[in-house]
Design an enzyme around this catalytic site. Structure first.
Site, short mmCIF file in Angstrom:
data_model
loop_
_atom_site.label_atom_id
_atom_site.label_comp_id
_atom_site.label_asym_id
_atom_site.label_seq_id
_atom_site.Cartn_x
_atom_site.Cartn_y
_atom_site.Cartn_z
N GLY A 157 0.86 -1.19 0.00
CA GLY A 157 0.00 0.00 0.00
C GLY A 157 0.89 1.23 0.00
CB ILE A 159 3.28 2.63 4.70
CG1 ILE A 159 2.30 3.67 5.28
CG2 ILE A 159 4.56 2.58 5.53
CD1 ILE A 159 1.79 3.32 6.67
CB THR A 239 6.57 0.23 10.72
OG1 THR A 239 6.44 -0.09 9.33
CG2 THR A 239 8.02 0.49 11.06
CB SER A 240 2.19 -3.36 9.87
OG SER A 240 2.56 -4.64 10.33
NE ARG A 241 -2.47 -1.18 14.59
CZ ARG A 241 -2.06 0.03 14.18
NH1 ARG A 241 -0.79 0.24 13.90
NH2 ARG A 241 -2.92 1.04 14.08
CD GLU A 270 1.97 -1.28 20.37
OE1 GLU A 270 2.19 -2.05 19.42
OE2 GLU A 270 1.68 -0.09 20.22
CG HIS A 288 2.61 2.00 17.80
ND1 HIS A 288 1.60 1.09 17.94
CD2 HIS A 288 2.41 2.55 16.58
CE1 HIS A 288 0.82 1.09 16.88
NE2 HIS A 288 1.31 1.98 16.02
CB ILE A 289 7.63 6.54 17.88
CG1 ILE A 289 8.90 5.69 17.68
CG2 ILE A 289 7.25 6.68 19.34
CD1 ILE A 289 10.17 6.35 18.18
C1 GLV Z 1 -0.33 3.88 13.58
O1 GLV Z 1 0.06 2.81 13.93
C2 GLV Z 1 -1.45 4.05 12.72
O2 GLV Z 1 -2.17 3.08 12.46
O3 GLV Z 1 -1.67 5.18 12.26
#
Ligand code: GLV
Length: 324
Positions: A157, A159, A239-241, A270, A288-289
């Site tokens: 997608g 990102i 960096t997703s979930r 988390e 989660h930054i």
């Molecule tokens: C951050 O993790 C978001 O989903 O925007």
């Protein structure tokens, strides 16, 4: 007067947009994640017209019951796995998220994690701080080259695409990707090669970066079996979930060095970490930054506010999350 509840303070720019429309805006006053009980209590106080929720809030039937007047939950996040979409759908409640150009920031975080793993920067920083640096040595903190290696993305997608383009343009990496749909731009403009399955990406890539939403179909997408398919020299970046990876299996893989390292901005449980994760020196952990730049967080506030305003003014909010 329309009444909006926000489950935790978001950047002023979004709050001001709502106030400029004449809406009254309340938000959770404390600087911590509210419990679901606290959210329910706050929402039960007034007939709110809209709620801006955060990715840390579990929004389900109990919350919807507390505020039957609210027919939109505008999530301040790209992800929406914290909201029970089926229940929302049943009740005719709209759910929106906040995709936008700021997602560049998340892609940069993924690339930063790849570089930090390759250069062993975090480990080396700790070594210097600990006073262990006694002089230059040819074999100290020898890292990994990235140039011309293969960057694999799972989820192409917005990102994932941006991360792939940076990897290609900055580090001449070969791009391979898998997704439910083909990404023509990535293939035609950046020479990315499509792989039909995550397995193919995991087997072939030197760096695998995860960019899928968390759905029933992507929970534990990277499990023990699939981790075992990765090269022992490969890095995994998430960096997703968190729950896209079976974190317990990941700890084992990192401990046994069946993969070289991992960069995690998100965690399965988390904010808790799986046992042993924080003890490993081949993992980089951030809280989660990935979207935490001023521009990104402001843009998220603007998008969430816009979704609420469009809804209240009788138009379709631009970022509806649709049940598939
Ligand atoms: C951050 O993790 C978001 O989903 O925007």
């Amino acid at each position: 007067m329309k009444q909006i509840y926000i489950t935790r303070k978001i950047p002023d720019i979004g709050i001001k947009m709502l106030q400029d429309k004449g809406y009254s805006v309340d938000f959770y006053p404390k600087d911590r994640v509210p419990s679901q009980k606290e959210i329910i209590k706050a929402l039960s106080k007034k007939p709110y017209d809209a709620v801006i929720s955060l990715l840390t809030d579990k929004i389900d039937a109990k919350v919807f019951d507390a505020v039957p007047s609210a027919k939109i939950f505008a999530n301040y996040a790209i992800g929406f796995d914290n909201i029970d979409l089926v229940e929302a759908n049943k009740r005719g409640i709209l759910v929106t998220n906040t995709p936008g150009d700021y997602s560049e920031c998340v892609a940069e975080h993924a690339i930063a994690m790849m570089l930090a793993l390759a250069t062993r920067m975090v480990e080396a920083d700790q070594y210097v701080r600990d006073g262990k640096y006694k002089g230059w040595a040819p074999l100290h903190f020898v890292g990994t080259d990235i140039l011309d290696k293969t960057f694999g993305i799972i989820g192409a997608g917005q990102i994932g695409t941006r991360a792939a383009i940076i990897a290609k343009q900055a580090f001449r990496m070969k791009i391979i990707y898998t997704d439910i749909a083909r990404n023509n731009k990535l293939e035609q403009e950046f020479g990315a090669e499509y792989r039909a399955t995550p397995e193919e990406v995991l087997k072939e890539a030197d760096v695998v970066s995860l960019h899928t939403p968390l759905l029933p179909t992507t929970r534990h997408l990277v499990d023990a079996n699939r981790l075992a398919m990765m090269k022992p020299s490969a890095f995994l970046v998430n960096t997703s979930r968190g729950a896209v990876i079976d974190e317990v299996a990941l700890v084992t893989a990192l401990k046994n060095k069946t993969i070289a390292g991992a960069g995690l901005d998100v965690f399965e449980f988390e904010p808790k970490l799986s046992k042993g994760l924080a003890k490993l020196d081949n993992v980089i952990l951030t809280p989660h930054i990935a979207s935490a730049s001023v521009t990104a967080r402001d843009e998220m506030a603007v998008i969430a506010a816009k979704n609420v305003i469009e809804f209240i003014e009788g138009r379709t909010p631009p970022n509806l999350v649709v049940l598939k």
